[in-house]
Design a protein around this motif. Structure first.
Motif, PDB file in Angstrom:
ATOM      1  N   ALA A 165       0.072   2.804  -2.602  1.00 23.48           N
ATOM      2  CA  ALA A 165      -0.481   4.142  -2.824  1.00 23.48           C
ATOM      3  C   ALA A 165      -1.786   4.081  -3.607  1.00 23.48           C
ATOM      4  N   GLU A 166      -1.824   3.254  -4.657  1.00 23.27           N
ATOM      5  CA  GLU A 166      -3.062   3.081  -5.424  1.00 23.27           C
ATOM      6  C   GLU A 166      -4.213   2.675  -4.526  1.00 23.27           C
ATOM      7  N   ARG A 167      -3.976   1.721  -3.658  1.00 26.35           N
ATOM      8  CA  ARG A 167      -5.036   1.204  -2.783  1.00 26.35           C
ATOM      9  C   ARG A 167      -5.554   2.299  -1.848  1.00 26.35           C
ATOM     10  N   TYR A 168      -4.636   3.045  -1.265  1.00 26.22           N
ATOM     11  CA  TYR A 168      -5.061   4.139  -0.378  1.00 26.22           C
ATOM     12  C   TYR A 168      -5.835   5.215  -1.149  1.00 26.22           C
ATOM     13  N   PHE A 169      -5.324   5.610  -2.309  1.00 26.03           N
ATOM     14  CA  PHE A 169      -5.989   6.663  -3.080  1.00 26.03           C
ATOM     15  C   PHE A 169      -7.408   6.251  -3.467  1.00 26.03           C
ATOM     16  N   MET A 170      -7.580   5.017  -3.893  1.00 26.62           N
ATOM     17  CA  MET A 170      -8.905   4.561  -4.306  1.00 26.62           C
ATOM     18  C   MET A 170      -9.872   4.522  -3.125  1.00 26.62           C
ATOM     19  N   ALA A 171      -9.412   4.023  -1.995  1.00 23.73           N
ATOM     20  CA  ALA A 171     -10.265   4.003  -0.806  1.00 23.73           C
ATOM     21  C   ALA A 171     -10.586   5.423  -0.349  1.00 23.73           C
TER      22      ALA A 171
ATOM     23  N   ARG B   7      -5.307  -7.535  -7.100  1.00 20.92           N
ATOM     24  CA  ARG B   7      -5.588  -6.275  -7.790  1.00 20.92           C
ATOM     25  C   ARG B   7      -6.828  -5.637  -7.176  1.00 20.92           C
ATOM     26  N   LEU B   8      -6.912  -4.332  -7.310  1.00 23.11           N
ATOM     27  CA  LEU B   8      -8.030  -3.593  -6.746  1.00 23.11           C
ATOM     28  C   LEU B   8      -9.338  -3.957  -7.429  1.00 23.11           C
ATOM     29  N   ASN B   9     -10.389  -4.044  -6.645  1.00 25.02           N
ATOM     30  CA  ASN B   9     -11.728  -4.250  -7.194  1.00 25.02           C
ATOM     31  C   ASN B   9     -12.328  -2.880  -7.495  1.00 25.02           C
ATOM     32  N   VAL B  10     -12.294  -2.487  -8.749  1.00 23.21           N
ATOM     33  CA  VAL B  10     -12.815  -1.174  -9.145  1.00 23.21           C
ATOM     34  C   VAL B  10     -14.260  -1.260  -9.636  1.00 23.21           C
ATOM     35  N   GLU B  11     -14.863  -2.441  -9.518  1.00 21.48           N
ATOM     36  CA  GLU B  11     -16.249  -2.625  -9.958  1.00 21.48           C
ATOM     37  C   GLU B  11     -17.255  -2.346  -8.848  1.00 21.48           C
ATOM     38  N   LEU B  12     -16.772  -2.000  -7.664  1.00 18.31           N
ATOM     39  CA  LEU B  12     -17.691  -1.723  -6.556  1.00 18.31           C
ATOM     40  C   LEU B  12     -18.582  -0.531  -6.883  1.00 18.31           C
TER      41      LEU B  12
END
Length: 448
Positions: free
Chosen positions: A231-237, A90-95
């Protein structure tokens, strides 16, 4: 042992991923649960319905599966089905929202996200809204000059910037499935330049800008091809890269794309919150961008059936669009011309089931639609076919679908193929009509 995937090459549900990781058939899955529960009938059809029909397993079955997978019962209760399933990274959104974190996010995305075959969202409910509000409230960091390797000059950055319109045009013409690998490779190149080269502050900001747009294109292409986790990963980056570049307009456009993905995933409240953040972040942008963000927020209200708020925003969007040609906008906005604006207004009325208004706006859009955007044209032809079918014109609906079929066959767009399947099902209610029978022959092999 090789993982089993569905016939489209991706995992359509977290349970499909869990089964594939363990090489379980549906029968294996229910047998595992039955061993823990004891009194459960181990019928494979149950597991199939959980995975394909959206049926939620009973509490005893979920707890039994959780014990097998090593998931605490508290997590099952807190997250609910199917979010508690251990369905991959899962994406690390705490960065933090720093340059270092932006680079780290790009580095962990480029070259890796393109391999992610999960066709479902991995971010838990509300996470995208939290990230959008963080982006909206935080000032961008200063891009310091970097001294790492060879010096990057403006000539190289300009060459990278000049490639973006071509990549976007390929996406419009060929669909996301044909372009996502190319966009990912370009993103990997730019990420490596940011990580290993020397550059001035201005050059660094431009490189982050290019990375943000490439990430958005890769994200949209993945979404269009059906790879939602990718897509989620690309959008967040991409969102972090836009923040590092200090470009609020590009960031708003990324959030706009995320909002539509949330609509597609049936998370309409989150979609509205993210669209609102996008419009709030673009308040100082040129009129064309304001119109773009406003009509997307209106569409999110339409999804929720909030007609009055949708209409209020459409009035604002029309006012902004009327001034779009008076103020210069960034190159990435060029697709949002009169044809696209009319289509997005039509999308609002389609959701509100105002069929006469939908047909009016789609007629305008299709008359103006440029030949170099066949994927969008096919989408809008199907929207109009659905609309005229609702108005009782079966012949016209079939004509419109028939016109769309060649573009759908040529492009790798999972979303358009899904639209065609759904529309064909509606038309089959009129299967005795000659035009429907003729159309069925045309599309049968395409949607088989």
């Amino acid at each position: 042992m090789a993982r089993r995937q569905d016939h489209d090459g991706f995992f359509t549900h977290p349970l499909a991923f869990v089964r594939a990781e363990r090489s379980w058939t549906y029968q294996d899955l229910v047998n595992v649960i039955a061993r823990h529960v004891g009194n459960m009938a181990a019928r494979r059809e149950k597991a199939w319905r959980w995975e394909n029909w959206g049926v939620v397993p009973d509490e005893d079955s979920q707890y039994a599966l959780a014990r097998e997978l090593g998931v605490p019962h508290e997590q099952v209760r807190r997250l609910g089905w199917p979010a508690w399933l251990p369905a991959g990274d899962r994406l690390n959104v705490e960065l933090p929202w720093t340059l270092e974190a932006a680079l780290s996010s790009l580095d962990h995305t480029a070259g890796a996200a393109v391999l992610d075959r999960r066709a479902f969202l991995t971010l838990s409910a509300g996470t995208a809204v939290t990230v959008a509000n963080q982006w909206l409230s935080l000032e961008p960091p200063r891009v310091d000059a970097a001294l790492r390797g060879g010096m990057i000059d403006s000539t190289l950055v300009e060459a990278l910037e000049q490639r973006l319109p071509t990549i976007r045009q390929m996406q419009y013409a060929l669909g996301g499935g044909s372009v996502r690998n190319l966009a990912d490779a370009e993103l990997r190149l730019v990420t490596d330049l940011l990580s290993r080269s020397s550059y001035t502050q201005q050059i660094g900001e431009r490189l982050f800008n290019v990375a943000a747009e490439l990430g958005r294109v890769a994200g949209w292409s993945s979404f269009d091809a059906g790879f939602h986790a990718s897509a989620e990963r690309y959008f967040m980056a991409a969102l972090r890269a836009s923040h590092a570049a200090g470009d609020r307009a590009i960031g708003a456009n990324i959030l706009k794309c995320m909002s539509l993905q949330l609509v597609d995933a049936q998370r309409p409240d989150e979609a509205l919150a993210v669209a609102t953040a996008a419009r709030d972040g673009a308040k100082q942008a040129p009129p064309r961008i304001i119109a773009m963000m406003t009509v997307r927020e209106a569409r999110a209200h339409a999804v929720l059936g909030e007609a009055m708020e949708c209409e209020r925003l459409l009035v604002k969007a029309e006012a902004a669009m009327s001034r779009a040609d008076d103020v210069e906008s960034p190159g990435w906005t060029s697709y949002f011309d009169k044809a696209e604006y009319c289509a997005q207004v039509a999308a609002c009325y389609l959701l509100l089931r105002r069929h006469q208004a939908t047909d009016h706006w789609l007629s305008q859009s299709l008359n103006l639609q440029p030949a170099e955007r066949p994927v969008d044209r096919a989408t809008y032809l199907m929207w109009r076919a659905k609309t005229v079918l609702e108005l009782g014109d079966v012949d016209h609906a079939c004509t419109l679908v028939s016109e769309a079929v060649p573009s759908i066959a040529a492009a790798r767009s999972a979303r358009n193929r899904r639209r065609l399947v759904n529309l064909q099902a509606k038309l089959n209610a009129h299967h005795q009509h000659p035009a429907v029978a003729q159309l069925d022959e045309q599309v049968r092999t395409l949607i088989a």
